[in-house]
Design a protein around this motif. Structure first.
Motif, PDB file in Angstrom:
ATOM      1  N   ALA A   1       0.813  -1.223   0.000  1.00 14.71           N
ATOM      2  CA  ALA A   1       0.000   0.000   0.000  1.00 14.71           C
ATOM      3  C   ALA A   1       0.849   1.278   0.000  1.00 14.71           C
ATOM      4  CB  ALA A   1      -0.920   0.000   1.221  1.00 14.71           C
TER       5      ALA A   1
ATOM      6  N   GLY B   1      10.857   3.430  13.135  1.00 14.27           N
ATOM      7  CA  GLY B   1      10.177   2.203  13.560  1.00 14.27           C
ATOM      8  C   GLY B   1      11.167   1.354  14.331  1.00 14.27           C
ATOM      9  N   ALA B   2      11.356   0.110  13.880  1.00 11.14           N
ATOM     10  CA  ALA B   2      12.267  -0.803  14.591  1.00 11.14           C
ATOM     11  C   ALA B   2      13.666  -0.195  14.672  1.00 11.14           C
ATOM     12  CB  ALA B   2      12.322  -2.143  13.884  1.00 11.14           C
TER      13      ALA B   2
ATOM     14  N   PHE C   1      16.558  -1.834  16.807  1.00  7.90           N
ATOM     15  CA  PHE C   1      17.697  -2.691  17.129  1.00  7.90           C
ATOM     16  C   PHE C   1      17.540  -4.109  16.593  1.00  7.90           C
ATOM     17  CE2 PHE C   1      17.436   0.333  20.739  1.00  7.90           C
ATOM     18  CZ  PHE C   1      18.646   0.983  20.516  1.00  7.90           C
TER      19      PHE C   1
ATOM     20  N   VAL D   1      -4.242  -4.157  10.834  1.00  6.81           N
ATOM     21  CA  VAL D   1      -4.951  -3.985   9.555  1.00  6.81           C
ATOM     22  C   VAL D   1      -5.994  -5.097   9.402  1.00  6.81           C
ATOM     23  CG1 VAL D   1      -4.661  -4.087   7.042  1.00  6.81           C
ATOM     24  CG2 VAL D   1      -3.103  -2.709   8.434  1.00  6.81           C
TER      25      VAL D   1
ATOM     26  N   SER E   1       2.257   1.887  19.617  1.00  4.70           N
ATOM     27  CA  SER E   1       3.607   2.482  19.692  1.00  4.70           C
ATOM     28  C   SER E   1       3.597   3.868  19.086  1.00  4.70           C
ATOM     29  CB  SER E   1       4.606   1.648  18.880  1.00  4.70           C
ATOM     30  OG  SER E   1       4.991   0.514  19.572  1.00  4.70           O
TER      31      SER E   1
HETATM   32  C1  LIG Z   1       8.091   1.837  17.115  1.00  2.54           C
HETATM   33  C2  LIG Z   1       8.544   0.425  16.869  1.00  2.54           C
HETATM   34  C3  LIG Z   1       9.774   0.014  17.359  1.00  2.54           C
HETATM   35  C4  LIG Z   1      10.200  -1.297  17.148  1.00  2.54           C
HETATM   36  N1  LIG Z   1      11.447  -1.670  17.581  1.00  2.54           N
HETATM   37  C5  LIG Z   1      11.924  -2.880  17.271  1.00  2.54           C
HETATM   38  C6  LIG Z   1      13.272  -3.216  17.552  1.00  2.54           C
HETATM   39  O1  LIG Z   1      14.037  -2.413  18.095  1.00  2.54           O
HETATM   40  N2  LIG Z   1      13.703  -4.466  17.219  1.00  2.54           N
HETATM   41  C7  LIG Z   1      12.885  -5.373  16.609  1.00  2.54           C
HETATM   42  O2  LIG Z   1      13.333  -6.505  16.336  1.00  2.54           O
HETATM   43  N3  LIG Z   1      11.600  -5.074  16.314  1.00  2.54           N
HETATM   44  C8  LIG Z   1      11.112  -3.849  16.610  1.00  2.54           C
HETATM   45  N4  LIG Z   1       9.836  -3.515  16.277  1.00  2.54           N
HETATM   46  C9  LIG Z   1       8.969  -4.550  15.685  1.00  2.54           C
HETATM   47  C10 LIG Z   1       9.251  -4.754  14.199  1.00  2.54           C
HETATM   48  O3  LIG Z   1       9.283  -3.522  13.567  1.00  2.54           O
HETATM   49  C11 LIG Z   1       8.145  -5.607  13.593  1.00  2.54           C
HETATM   50  O4  LIG Z   1       8.028  -6.817  14.314  1.00  2.54           O
HETATM   51  C12 LIG Z   1       8.393  -5.984  12.130  1.00  2.54           C
HETATM   52  O5  LIG Z   1       8.961  -4.926  11.392  1.00  2.54           O
HETATM   53  C13 LIG Z   1       7.063  -6.400  11.528  1.00  2.54           C
HETATM   54  O6  LIG Z   1       7.208  -6.779  10.185  1.00  2.54           O
HETATM   55  P1  LIG Z   1       5.956  -7.310   9.378  1.00  2.54           P
HETATM   56  O7  LIG Z   1       6.407  -7.568   8.006  1.00  2.54           O
HETATM   57  O8  LIG Z   1       5.294  -8.401  10.156  1.00  2.54           O
HETATM   58  O9  LIG Z   1       4.884  -6.097   9.409  1.00  2.54           O
HETATM   59  P2  LIG Z   1       4.991  -4.660   8.734  1.00  2.54           P
HETATM   60  O10 LIG Z   1       6.373  -4.165   8.741  1.00  2.54           O
HETATM   61  O11 LIG Z   1       3.965  -3.819   9.376  1.00  2.54           O
HETATM   62  O12 LIG Z   1       4.599  -4.950   7.217  1.00  2.54           O
HETATM   63  C14 LIG Z   1       3.274  -5.051   6.748  1.00  2.54           C
HETATM   64  C15 LIG Z   1       3.168  -4.349   5.414  1.00  2.54           C
HETATM   65  O13 LIG Z   1       1.817  -4.446   4.939  1.00  2.54           O
HETATM   66  C16 LIG Z   1       1.494  -3.204   4.310  1.00  2.54           C
HETATM   67  N5  LIG Z   1       0.038  -3.037   4.227  1.00  2.54           N
HETATM   68  C17 LIG Z   1      -0.825  -2.781   5.230  1.00  2.54           C
HETATM   69  N6  LIG Z   1      -2.088  -2.742   4.777  1.00  2.54           N
HETATM   70  C18 LIG Z   1      -2.026  -2.981   3.441  1.00  2.54           C
HETATM   71  C19 LIG Z   1      -2.992  -3.083   2.409  1.00  2.54           C
HETATM   72  N7  LIG Z   1      -4.297  -2.941   2.633  1.00  2.54           N
HETATM   73  N8  LIG Z   1      -2.570  -3.349   1.143  1.00  2.54           N
HETATM   74  C20 LIG Z   1      -1.243  -3.528   0.878  1.00  2.54           C
HETATM   75  N9  LIG Z   1      -0.290  -3.442   1.808  1.00  2.54           N
HETATM   76  C21 LIG Z   1      -0.671  -3.183   3.085  1.00  2.54           C
HETATM   77  C22 LIG Z   1       2.177  -2.184   5.205  1.00  2.54           C
HETATM   78  O14 LIG Z   1       2.318  -0.945   4.557  1.00  2.54           O
HETATM   79  C23 LIG Z   1       3.493  -2.865   5.511  1.00  2.54           C
HETATM   80  O15 LIG Z   1       4.486  -2.529   4.578  1.00  2.54           O
HETATM   81  C24 LIG Z   1       9.376  -2.215  16.451  1.00  2.54           C
HETATM   82  C25 LIG Z   1       8.146  -1.798  15.967  1.00  2.54           C
HETATM   83  C26 LIG Z   1       7.725  -0.482  16.169  1.00  2.54           C
HETATM   84  C27 LIG Z   1       6.386  -0.050  15.636  1.00  2.54           C
END
Ligand SMILES: Cc1cc2nc3c(=O)[nH]c(=O)nc-3n(C[C@H](O)[C@H](O)[C@H](O)COP(=O)(O)OP(=O)(O)OC[C@H]3O[C@@H](n4cnc5c(N)ncnc54)[C@H](O)[C@@H]3O)c2cc1C
Length: 440
Positions: free
Chosen positions: A39, A61-62, A64, A250, A278
């Motif tokens: 998206a 965002g993440a 470390f 989502v 967060s």
């Molecule tokens: C503030 C913060 C700090 C963090 N710190 C750490 C850290 O220090 N170390 C660590 O290991 N982890 C950390 N995390 C956790 C880590 O960021 C997540 O666990 C990881 O990045 C999640 O990846 P994901 O692919 O599961 O989800 P996401 O990264 O959320 O990916 C999901 C994707 O789906 C897309 N999407 C959503 N809806 C739609 C739609 N309708 N159509 C098409 N695409 C869509 C989104 O845009 C996104 O790109 C942190 C998270 C946050 C928020």
């Protein structure tokens, strides 16, 4: 399902966060055609880095790599990315009631490390064989057992650890979920990626080339025995399988429709798991309010942690970031950004005993809970929620496979857990495909 769909030997990957990208990368490695639908106008999801504040990455965002033995390192090596041992972890300070003290001073009375009481309380509760409870109750009970006097300050500090470790309040964290997430073998030290966390996602996306479609909002997923049809903002996409790598928040929002609807056990897990909350605040100040001895500062108002992203990069810019979670993230998210920044910086000043009024040169609020493509922080298992994450291991109708941090039982809420979930989803599809080849 029509003939056209049946003929498309392709895997659709929904979401270009690190979970979706890893799944797509692994499938591409195996020679399978993939299409990644994202998206946003960038890849990485919760990996998002800014270099606007100086010659160092500011993580929006993440932040470390948690541990020196996690899978993320394999990708760092593949892409020639560099990691920096985070110096702040050896200089942790706590700011409470206008006092700043080394975290070791507080921990000494209650256990080895600053997070230790939370883990020990959960383990002790679990070992008793009592029904599941929330971490707040387990901590109170455990402290009594240990003869630890829980002062209001200590309690506030524990709430801070919940806010940053779980993106939730202690009352909303289930003990059983804490026990399920073992992070076994990960290692204890924290590392920063010198090129920024987002670089990891971008390198993966580069390998995927044109199969990544940005600005493509998934609206509807139709699936049956023959294949998958996805309706998105840019039209229709077809494949034989799909990896659903969308965030829990989502899925919970219902903005992506499934037809037929997801089975009851999936709906229940989506509804009951908590996407967390967060919020990050980044500020560049006019002067440096903390001395060189402080690496990072745990604060209790709002519950969060201040970091100095330039630390370890030999950068002198007074740039600071606050990570907060749970109800404080929700509260700050209701304020206009300027007011949220003012409030956070004011309380930082109060803790340090420095007047920071008018010291903010520029700042930003990154509210992941109000971000339409995230709608949360990182997932939390509520009390009584043991086993909910594991439900996402099932394959739906032989067509839909789930990935994402919230699907990881052992390493949820982390980048490496998300990477592992993507690899797992890809392996499931490879084995489904192999079976389909044998029994077409
Ligand atoms: C503030 C913060 C700090 C963090 N710190 C750490 C850290 O220090 N170390 C660590 O290991 N982890 C950390 N995390 C956790 C880590 O960021 C997540 O666990 C990881 O990045 C999640 O990846 P994901 O692919 O599961 O989800 P996401 O990264 O959320 O990916 C999901 C994707 O789906 C897309 N999407 C959503 N809806 C739609 C739609 N309708 N159509 C098409 N695409 C869509 C989104 O845009 C996104 O790109 C942190 C998270 C946050 C928020």
């Amino acid at each position: 399902m029509d003939e056209q769909k049946r003929s498309v030997d392709r895997v659709l990957v929904l979401g270009a966060g690190v979970a979706g990208l890893t799944a797509a990368w692994r499938l591409l490695q195996a020679g399978i055609e993939v299409e990644v639908l994202e998206a946003r106008d960038r890849v990485g999801g919760r990996l998002w880095t800014s270099f606007a504040y100086g010659p160092f990455p500011v993580e929006l965002g993440a932040e470390f790599i948690h541990g020196d033995r996690v899978i993320t390192w394999q990708f760092l090596q593949r892409y020639g990315l560099h990691a920096l041992d985070d110096p702040s972890q050896d200089r942790r300070y706590v700011g409470i009631n206008s006092r700043v003290l080394p975290s070791a001073d507080l921990s000494r009375s209650v256990g080895e490390g600053i997070f230790t009481p939370l883990a020990q309380a959960a383990e002790a509760w679990d070992a008793m064989g009592q029904p599941d409870t929330d971490l707040a109750s387990a901590l109170r009970w455990w402290a009594t057992q240990q003869g630890i006097q829980v002062t209001p300050e200590l309690w506030e500090l524990w709430q801070t650890l919940a806010a940053i470790g779980w993106s939730a309040d202690l009352e909303d964290i289930g003990v059983s979920g804490e026990i399920e997430a073992t992070y076994e073998g990960d290692g204890l030290r924290n590392w920063r990626i010198a090129e920024g966390e987002q670089a990891l996602a971008e390198r993966m996306a580069r390998e995927l080339g044109e199969s990544v479609r940005l600005g493509c909002i998934v609206e509807r997923v139709e699936w049956d025995a023959d294949g998958v049809r996805v309706l998105a903002s840019d039209g229709e996409h077809r494949g034989r399988w799909a990896v659903i790598a969308l965030p829990l928040g989502v899925l919970q929002s219902g903005t992506v429709e499934f037809s037929p609807g997801l089975p009851q056990e999936f709906c229940e897990a989506i509804e009951r798991l908590d996407p967390g909350r967060s919020l990050k605040i980044i500020v560049e100040l006019a002067h440096d309010p903390w001395g060189p001895e402080i690496g990072c500062l745990f604060v209790t108002c709002p519950h969060g942690i201040w970091e100095r992203p330039g630390l370890g990069f030999a950068a002198s810019e007074p740039v600071f970031s606050l990570l907060t979670g749970g109800s404080d993230a929700r509260y700050l998210g209701t304020l206009p950004p300027d007011a949220a920044i003012r409030e956070a910086v004011q309380t930082l000043g109060a803790v340090l005993g420095v007047d920071l009024g008018g010291a903010v040169r520029r700042g930003a609020v990154i509210d992941w809970t109000n971000d339409p493509w995230c709608r949360g922080g990182y997932s939390v298992v509520p009390p009584g929620g043991a086993g909910l994450r594991a439900r996402f291991r099932s394959v739906l109708g032989g067509r839909l496979v789930f990935a994402g941090e919230f699907t990881s039982v052992e390493r949820p809420s982390t980048v490496h857990g998300a990477i592992e979930s993507g690899l797992r989803a890809a392996e499931v599809i490879l084995s489904l495909r192999a079976q389909a080849t044998i029994h077409p």
